[in-house]
Design a protein around this motif. Sequence first.
Motif, PDB file in Angstrom:
ATOM      1  N   ILE A 173       5.562  14.809 -40.987  1.00 27.14           N
ATOM      2  CA  ILE A 173       5.541  15.346 -39.628  1.00 27.14           C
ATOM      3  C   ILE A 173       4.116  15.250 -39.105  1.00 27.14           C
ATOM      4  O   ILE A 173       3.180  15.797 -39.706  1.00 27.14           O
ATOM      5  N   CYS A 178       5.343  23.395 -38.745  1.00 31.39           N
ATOM      6  CA  CYS A 178       6.744  23.019 -38.546  1.00 31.39           C
ATOM      7  C   CYS A 178       7.178  23.529 -37.177  1.00 31.39           C
ATOM      8  O   CYS A 178       7.651  24.660 -37.039  1.00 31.39           O
ATOM      9  N   ALA A 182       9.111  18.729 -33.393  1.00 29.78           N
ATOM     10  CA  ALA A 182       8.642  17.759 -34.388  1.00 29.78           C
ATOM     11  C   ALA A 182       9.589  17.688 -35.579  1.00 29.78           C
ATOM     12  O   ALA A 182       9.832  16.610 -36.131  1.00 29.78           O
ATOM     13  N   VAL A 183      10.153  18.835 -35.976  1.00 28.12           N
ATOM     14  CA  VAL A 183      10.998  18.898 -37.166  1.00 28.12           C
ATOM     15  C   VAL A 183      12.321  18.162 -36.969  1.00 28.12           C
ATOM     16  O   VAL A 183      12.790  17.460 -37.863  1.00 28.12           O
ATOM     17  N   THR A 266       3.748  12.209 -30.495  1.00 25.28           N
ATOM     18  CA  THR A 266       3.644  13.357 -31.398  1.00 25.28           C
ATOM     19  C   THR A 266       2.237  13.953 -31.368  1.00 25.28           C
ATOM     20  O   THR A 266       2.062  15.149 -31.588  1.00 25.28           O
TER      21      THR A 266
END
Length: 310
Positions: A173, A178, A182-183, A266
């Motif tokens: 990731i 977390c 993104a997860v 991201t």
Amino acid sequence: METHNKTLATEVILLSFSDNLQINIILFLFFIIIYLVTVVGNFLMITIILISSQLHVPMYFFLCILSFIDLFYSSSALPKLLVDLFSKERIMSLVGCAIQVYISTFLGDTECLLLALMAYDRCIAICYPLYYPMIMRWTMCYRLAAFVWIISFFISVVPSLLMPMKFCNPNKINHFMCEIIAVIKLSCENIYLNELVIFCISFITLLLPFLFIIITYICIISNVLKIQSVERSKAFSTCTSHIIVVVLFYWTAMVMYFGPSSQYSTNQEKYISVFYVVIIPMLNPIIYSLKNKEVKKAFLSHVNSHSLHY
């Protein structure tokens, strides 16, 4: 284990920010200073409100809850980040990752609803001052606060528990925590339904409270403009801190959760998360202490009384 020719992940690897030691040392110093200011600032805010009888009113009761949320919201990510900056293997178990997702989502949604509740409190205080003690009596404040916590839990945590995901390798990731957006990109399955649920939750916990806050401030401004200039400035001064916090928090959260998933890389998601997970919890107690005369007065009185005692 394999499902549809894909290997299931049993842990996740957080890429954090950099593998360069010198950069990580600078980032460590930057983030640990922020975390210390966050912890001290929010702890002081909670302590001052609890021990100062003049601050035992609904406005500061909700502010105390806000500081409590910010303290744990920041703590859900920063300690792990500080450790990872000097770790070669930034590994987190799926259980630990899920717990971090639940905690951060739950606290973030609670803060959204709490800011709307604080706007409602200011609206009643300014627009209906004669009825304020009756409407915002302590039993009602406790019920409203409990409602915010309970509804946030059912909106943010329960859907995640009812829709478990299977994560596939590669299990990396590009984030420092977390974070839900993104997860879900690690999911082995089609994430359309998950993204739809996240959008619906964001609509309920972000857009609706934000629209509610706008409506309350329209009512506040229309009433404040009718009163005398001296009282007008006093009324506005009780709202400026809240307005600043609302703009900072809602703006970054909306950019994150209402932008199409393909719109942001991201890296951009990661840096936006830094702002509302790390920076804003530090700024909130500073904003409220600097812009609020009652908080500064209570703090100075306790400092003076403590120095006189010695």
